[in-house]
Motif scaffolding. Sequence first.
Motif, PDB file in Angstrom:
ATOM      1  N   ALA A  95       0.947  -1.165  -0.042  1.00 23.94           N
ATOM      2  CA  ALA A  95       0.145  -0.160  -0.048  1.00 23.94           C
ATOM      3  C   ALA A  95       0.813   1.142  -0.088  1.00 23.94           C
ATOM      4  O   ALA A  95       1.899   1.360   0.629  1.00 23.94           O
ATOM      5  CB  ALA A  95      -0.985   0.060   1.164  1.00 23.94           C
ATOM      6  N   ILE A  96       0.520   2.209  -0.627  1.00 21.92           N
ATOM      7  CA  ILE A  96       1.208   3.467  -0.661  1.00 21.92           C
ATOM      8  C   ILE A  96       0.346   4.767  -0.343  1.00 21.92           C
ATOM      9  O   ILE A  96      -0.938   4.723  -0.734  1.00 21.92           O
ATOM     10  CB  ILE A  96       1.943   3.741  -2.313  1.00 21.92           C
ATOM     11  N   VAL A  97       0.659   5.505   0.316  1.00 19.81           N
ATOM     12  CA  VAL A  97      -0.144   6.772   1.008  1.00 19.81           C
ATOM     13  C   VAL A  97       0.849   7.765   0.757  1.00 19.81           C
ATOM     14  O   VAL A  97       2.183   7.697   0.791  1.00 19.81           O
ATOM     15  CB  VAL A  97      -0.452   6.795   2.397  1.00 19.81           C
ATOM     16  N   GLY A  98       0.426   8.961   0.613  1.00 18.13           N
ATOM     17  CA  GLY A  98       1.186  10.271   0.364  1.00 18.13           C
ATOM     18  C   GLY A  98       0.437  11.476   0.237  1.00 18.13           C
ATOM     19  O   GLY A  98      -0.719  11.637   0.158  1.00 18.13           O
ATOM     20  N   GLU A  99       1.191  12.767   0.242  1.00 21.50           N
ATOM     21  CA  GLU A  99       0.634  14.002  -0.008  1.00 21.50           C
ATOM     22  C   GLU A  99       1.128  14.953  -0.903  1.00 21.50           C
ATOM     23  O   GLU A  99       2.497  14.783  -1.040  1.00 21.50           O
ATOM     24  CB  GLU A  99       0.945  14.660   1.473  1.00 21.50           C
ATOM     25  N   CYS A 100       0.339  15.718  -1.634  1.00 23.25           N
ATOM     26  CA  CYS A 100       1.053  16.289  -2.696  1.00 23.25           C
ATOM     27  C   CYS A 100       1.204  17.957  -2.203  1.00 23.25           C
ATOM     28  O   CYS A 100       2.506  18.144  -2.125  1.00 23.25           O
ATOM     29  CB  CYS A 100      -0.288  16.527  -3.875  1.00 23.25           C
ATOM     30  N   PRO A 101       0.297  18.690  -2.057  1.00 29.87           N
ATOM     31  CA  PRO A 101       0.554  20.266  -1.713  1.00 29.87           C
ATOM     32  C   PRO A 101       0.929  20.396  -0.383  1.00 29.87           C
ATOM     33  O   PRO A 101       1.157  21.478  -0.045  1.00 29.87           O
ATOM     34  CB  PRO A 101      -0.898  21.024  -2.289  1.00 29.87           C
ATOM     35  N   GLY A 102       0.482  19.782   0.577  1.00 22.04           N
ATOM     36  CA  GLY A 102       0.679  19.866   1.913  1.00 22.04           C
ATOM     37  C   GLY A 102      -0.776  20.289   2.654  1.00 22.04           C
ATOM     38  O   GLY A 102      -1.823  20.312   1.969  1.00 22.04           O
TER      39      GLY A 102
END
Length: 379
Positions: free
Chosen positions: A309-316
Amino acid sequence: MMKKQWSINSNNKSGGSQGGKGMPSGLVISLLIHAGAFFLAGLLIVFTVKVKADSKFVAPVPQERPVMKLKIPKVRIQKNSQPKPSSRIVANVQNRAMPEIMLPDLNGTGEGLLDGVSVGAGEVIDLPDFIPTIFGGGGSSGNDLKVSYYNLNLKRDGSPATMDPDAYKIEIMDFLKSGWNKSILDKFYRSPKTLYATTVMIPLVVSAVGPEAFGEDLNYGYCWCALYEGKLVYKDDITFRFWGAADDVMAVAVDGELVLQASYPTDVIARTSEWTSHAPISTDYLGNLYRVGGDWITLKAGQPREFKAIVGECPGGQFHAQLLVEVQGEEYPRNKKGAKLFPVFATEPLSWALQDTIMMNLVEGDANVTNVTTIFRDY
């Protein structure tokens, strides 16, 4: 003269005649010999026992000891001499001290953990390794997920990389389309700190909590991702599907095949990943977005499969990534809005501390956290 001699002779005769009338001379000699033999035998056989008298202690005569005269030694000491310093063996022992916890100033208010925090240069939240975070802890239980953090703002060697939210989405989509080939992410900076998680459940928090969990600079609260890797196994045959929502990135793969894409915005990420949900479109919220259903997955009892699984954030700003489970044929209670209350995905029972951390930021009724009965392990 002649008369006297006669008388003697006459006596001898008379004696001889008496001897002839008494004992023979040979018998007398025999008796004397036997008497002597008996006497000698008595000396050999018969002996006298003498009782030894008790000895009495007689004190020795006291002896006079000479008294020696001792002389006091005289040592000459120089006035300018000083004693030599004594040598000691010193061991350097490093005490395990708890790191100092520094919290940034909380400016502003909002929903979620540390929401609205103004993060300046040099402000760090440094938590000890033994305190578990919402992304996981420092120790492995043996049936958990390994979590790695990547900062796409930096190259592999730590030097700055040219990155913005649009370029970030392209990198994430390239990773998914490649069949989760880690070489896509390995060209970016990876934190040396690895965490171990038993769930993928991060309710609404400020995006800087992601880097902070891995001890990274809070100034990079954007363009980052966390990769979960482990085994998916169950004690019995089971058919289930994932439900999830994320702001911005969350995708799940089993044996390298994408089974859930719940990233936001869906019009960019979902289309690029060439995956479409076969679950009915949901109008039930999970965080600040509608939850998305994944493909049905069947596990054979005790047979593990690869899970990523991958999770993440783009602009904050705000961030969340929440993964739930629906078992085929099982009935679930409903929340106040009529939505099914699915349990969180878990590989081990959630500790009370982790339950509290999740529920502190969870929207009430979004998920079942405290009574999770479907635990993905082989016992």
